[in-house]
Motif scaffolding. Structure first.
Motif, PDB file in Angstrom:
ATOM      1  N   LEU A 186       0.859  -1.188   0.000  1.00  0.00           N
ATOM      2  CA  LEU A 186       0.000   0.000   0.000  1.00  0.00           C
ATOM      3  C   LEU A 186       0.892   1.234   0.000  1.00  0.00           C
ATOM      4  N   SER A 187       0.525   2.224  -0.789  1.00  0.00           N
ATOM      5  CA  SER A 187       1.292   3.459  -0.840  1.00  0.00           C
ATOM      6  C   SER A 187       0.340   4.627  -1.109  1.00  0.00           C
ATOM      7  N   ALA A 188       0.492   5.691  -0.340  1.00  0.00           N
ATOM      8  CA  ALA A 188      -0.270   6.916  -0.601  1.00  0.00           C
ATOM      9  C   ALA A 188       0.435   7.671  -1.725  1.00  0.00           C
ATOM     10  N   LEU A 189      -0.332   8.271  -2.612  1.00  0.00           N
ATOM     11  CA  LEU A 189       0.234   9.015  -3.736  1.00  0.00           C
ATOM     12  C   LEU A 189      -0.178  10.475  -3.671  1.00  0.00           C
ATOM     13  N   VAL A 190       0.745  11.353  -4.002  1.00  0.00           N
ATOM     14  CA  VAL A 190       0.445  12.763  -4.252  1.00  0.00           C
ATOM     15  C   VAL A 190       0.962  13.071  -5.650  1.00  0.00           C
ATOM     16  N   TYR A 191       0.479  14.149  -6.205  1.00  0.00           N
ATOM     17  CA  TYR A 191       0.802  14.484  -7.593  1.00  0.00           C
ATOM     18  C   TYR A 191       1.437  15.867  -7.661  1.00  0.00           C
ATOM     19  N   GLY A 192       2.322  16.069  -8.621  1.00  0.00           N
ATOM     20  CA  GLY A 192       3.051  17.322  -8.741  1.00  0.00           C
ATOM     21  C   GLY A 192       2.255  18.468  -9.311  1.00  0.00           C
ATOM     22  N   ARG A 193       1.558  18.246 -10.419  1.00  0.00           N
ATOM     23  CA  ARG A 193       0.854  19.334 -11.094  1.00  0.00           C
ATOM     24  C   ARG A 193      -0.500  19.642 -10.482  1.00  0.00           C
ATOM     25  N   ASP A 194      -1.119  18.666  -9.832  1.00  0.00           N
ATOM     26  CA  ASP A 194      -2.437  18.864  -9.214  1.00  0.00           C
ATOM     27  C   ASP A 194      -2.296  18.621  -7.722  1.00  0.00           C
ATOM     28  N   ALA A 195      -2.087  19.682  -6.956  1.00  0.00           N
ATOM     29  CA  ALA A 195      -1.802  19.581  -5.522  1.00  0.00           C
ATOM     30  C   ALA A 195      -2.975  19.064  -4.700  1.00  0.00           C
ATOM     31  N   ARG A 196      -4.152  18.984  -5.279  1.00  0.00           N
ATOM     32  CA  ARG A 196      -5.324  18.478  -4.550  1.00  0.00           C
ATOM     33  C   ARG A 196      -5.663  17.035  -4.907  1.00  0.00           C
ATOM     34  N   ARG A 197      -4.917  16.447  -5.821  1.00  0.00           N
ATOM     35  CA  ARG A 197      -5.157  15.060  -6.210  1.00  0.00           C
ATOM     36  C   ARG A 197      -4.304  14.141  -5.341  1.00  0.00           C
ATOM     37  N   VAL A 198      -4.931  13.142  -4.726  1.00  0.00           N
ATOM     38  CA  VAL A 198      -4.240  12.148  -3.920  1.00  0.00           C
ATOM     39  C   VAL A 198      -4.839  10.781  -4.240  1.00  0.00           C
ATOM     40  N   ALA A 199      -4.145   9.728  -3.849  1.00  0.00           N
ATOM     41  CA  ALA A 199      -4.646   8.388  -4.138  1.00  0.00           C
ATOM     42  C   ALA A 199      -4.040   7.379  -3.173  1.00  0.00           C
ATOM     43  N   LEU A 200      -4.687   6.226  -3.090  1.00  0.00           N
ATOM     44  CA  LEU A 200      -4.141   5.070  -2.398  1.00  0.00           C
ATOM     45  C   LEU A 200      -3.876   4.014  -3.462  1.00  0.00           C
ATOM     46  N   LEU A 201      -2.628   3.591  -3.558  1.00  0.00           N
ATOM     47  CA  LEU A 201      -2.192   2.611  -4.543  1.00  0.00           C
ATOM     48  C   LEU A 201      -2.050   1.248  -3.877  1.00  0.00           C
ATOM     49  N   VAL A 202      -2.538   0.209  -4.538  1.00  0.00           N
ATOM     50  CA  VAL A 202      -2.366  -1.169  -4.077  1.00  0.00           C
ATOM     51  C   VAL A 202      -1.596  -1.913  -5.162  1.00  0.00           C
ATOM     52  N   LEU A 203      -0.397  -2.390  -4.813  1.00  0.00           N
ATOM     53  CA  LEU A 203       0.445  -3.127  -5.744  1.00  0.00           C
ATOM     54  C   LEU A 203       0.556  -4.582  -5.317  1.00  0.00           C
ATOM     55  N   ARG A 232      -2.813  -3.369  -8.533  1.00  0.00           N
ATOM     56  CA  ARG A 232      -4.021  -4.161  -8.273  1.00  0.00           C
ATOM     57  C   ARG A 232      -5.231  -3.249  -8.138  1.00  0.00           C
ATOM     58  N   ALA A 233      -5.020  -2.049  -7.568  1.00  0.00           N
ATOM     59  CA  ALA A 233      -6.130  -1.108  -7.384  1.00  0.00           C
ATOM     60  C   ALA A 233      -5.569   0.294  -7.177  1.00  0.00           C
ATOM     61  N   LEU A 234      -6.411   1.284  -7.451  1.00  0.00           N
ATOM     62  CA  LEU A 234      -6.064   2.680  -7.217  1.00  0.00           C
ATOM     63  C   LEU A 234      -7.341   3.415  -6.850  1.00  0.00           C
ATOM     64  N   ALA A 235      -7.353   4.022  -5.667  1.00  0.00           N
ATOM     65  CA  ALA A 235      -8.489   4.836  -5.233  1.00  0.00           C
ATOM     66  C   ALA A 235      -8.016   6.287  -5.212  1.00  0.00           C
ATOM     67  N   ALA A 236      -8.474   7.079  -6.177  1.00  0.00           N
ATOM     68  CA  ALA A 236      -8.040   8.467  -6.300  1.00  0.00           C
ATOM     69  C   ALA A 236      -9.175   9.415  -5.927  1.00  0.00           C
ATOM     70  N   PHE A 237      -8.809  10.538  -5.346  1.00  0.00           N
ATOM     71  CA  PHE A 237      -9.801  11.546  -4.991  1.00  0.00           C
ATOM     72  C   PHE A 237      -9.125  12.900  -4.864  1.00  0.00           C
ATOM     73  N   ARG A 238      -9.939  13.942  -4.719  1.00  0.00           N
ATOM     74  CA  ARG A 238      -9.428  15.308  -4.559  1.00  0.00           C
ATOM     75  C   ARG A 238      -9.675  15.776  -3.137  1.00  0.00           C
ATOM     76  N   THR A 239      -8.715  16.486  -2.595  1.00  0.00           N
ATOM     77  CA  THR A 239      -8.817  17.026  -1.245  1.00  0.00           C
ATOM     78  C   THR A 239      -9.363  18.453  -1.306  1.00  0.00           C
ATOM     79  N   PRO A 240      -9.951  18.942  -0.189  1.00  0.00           N
ATOM     80  CA  PRO A 240     -10.493  20.298  -0.205  1.00  0.00           C
ATOM     81  C   PRO A 240      -9.418  21.377  -0.261  1.00  0.00           C
ATOM     82  N   SER A 241      -8.179  21.018   0.047  1.00  0.00           N
ATOM     83  CA  SER A 241      -7.064  21.968  -0.018  1.00  0.00           C
ATOM     84  C   SER A 241      -5.844  21.206  -0.536  1.00  0.00           C
TER      85      SER A 241
END
Length: 126
Positions: A75-92, A100-109
C-alpha cells in the motif's frame, strides 16, 4: 524502508535477513518518485512509477495464507506534482509490483508532499 517480513511463522530466514525489501527512491533528491523491490539475495529489482506521481513509503500487507515472503500487497499513498489536490491510495501486488487497485480523490485543499500526516481544522459548512 519496509521489510516484507511481517509474519514470524516463516518469513524470517536462518540468516536473519529478508529476501525482498521495497524502498521508495527519490528521483530529484526531494520527492520520492518510484517504489523499488530489491531481491537482496540476487540483486534483481522491479520498479513501479507513474508520471508526475510521488508514492509514500510502501506498507506490506501479507496475504492471509501467505506461502512466500512477498505473498501479499503493498500500500502506498500518492500525491501528484501538477495537481496539488489530487491524492490516491495505490495497491500493488508485492510479488510483481503490478497495480491491483487505485483509489483516487481530490482534497479540499492542497495535499502536502511530506506524506507524514497533516491535519486540517474542520471548516463549518456555509
Amino acid at each position: 524502508m519496509v521489510a516484507m517480513a511481517d509474519n514470524n511463522s516463516f518469513f524470517f530466514n536462518p540468516l536473519g535477513s529478508f529476501e525482498y525489501c521495497p524502498p521508495s527512491v527519490a528521483s530529484d533528491g526531494l520527492l520520492w518518485a518510484q517504489v523499488i523491490k530489491v531481491d537482496t539475495w540476487t540483486g534483481a529489482t522491479l520498479t513501479w512509477s507513474s508520471a508526475d506521481c510521488y508514492p509514500s513509503e510502501p506498507v506490506f500487507v501479507p496475504a492471509p495464507d501467505a506461502k512466500s515472503e512477498d505473498d501479499g500487497v503493498l500500500l502506498s499513498a500518492l500525491v501528484y506534482g501538477r495537481d496539488a489536490r489530487r491524492v490516491a491510495l495505490l495497491v500493488l501486488c508485492a510479488r510483481s509490483l503490478r497495480r491491483r487497485a487505485l483509489a483516487a480523490f481530490r482534497t479540499p485543499s492542497p495535499a502536502p508532499k511530506c506524506l507524514h500526516g497533516w491535519f486540517l481544522p474542520h471548516a463549518p459548512q456555509a
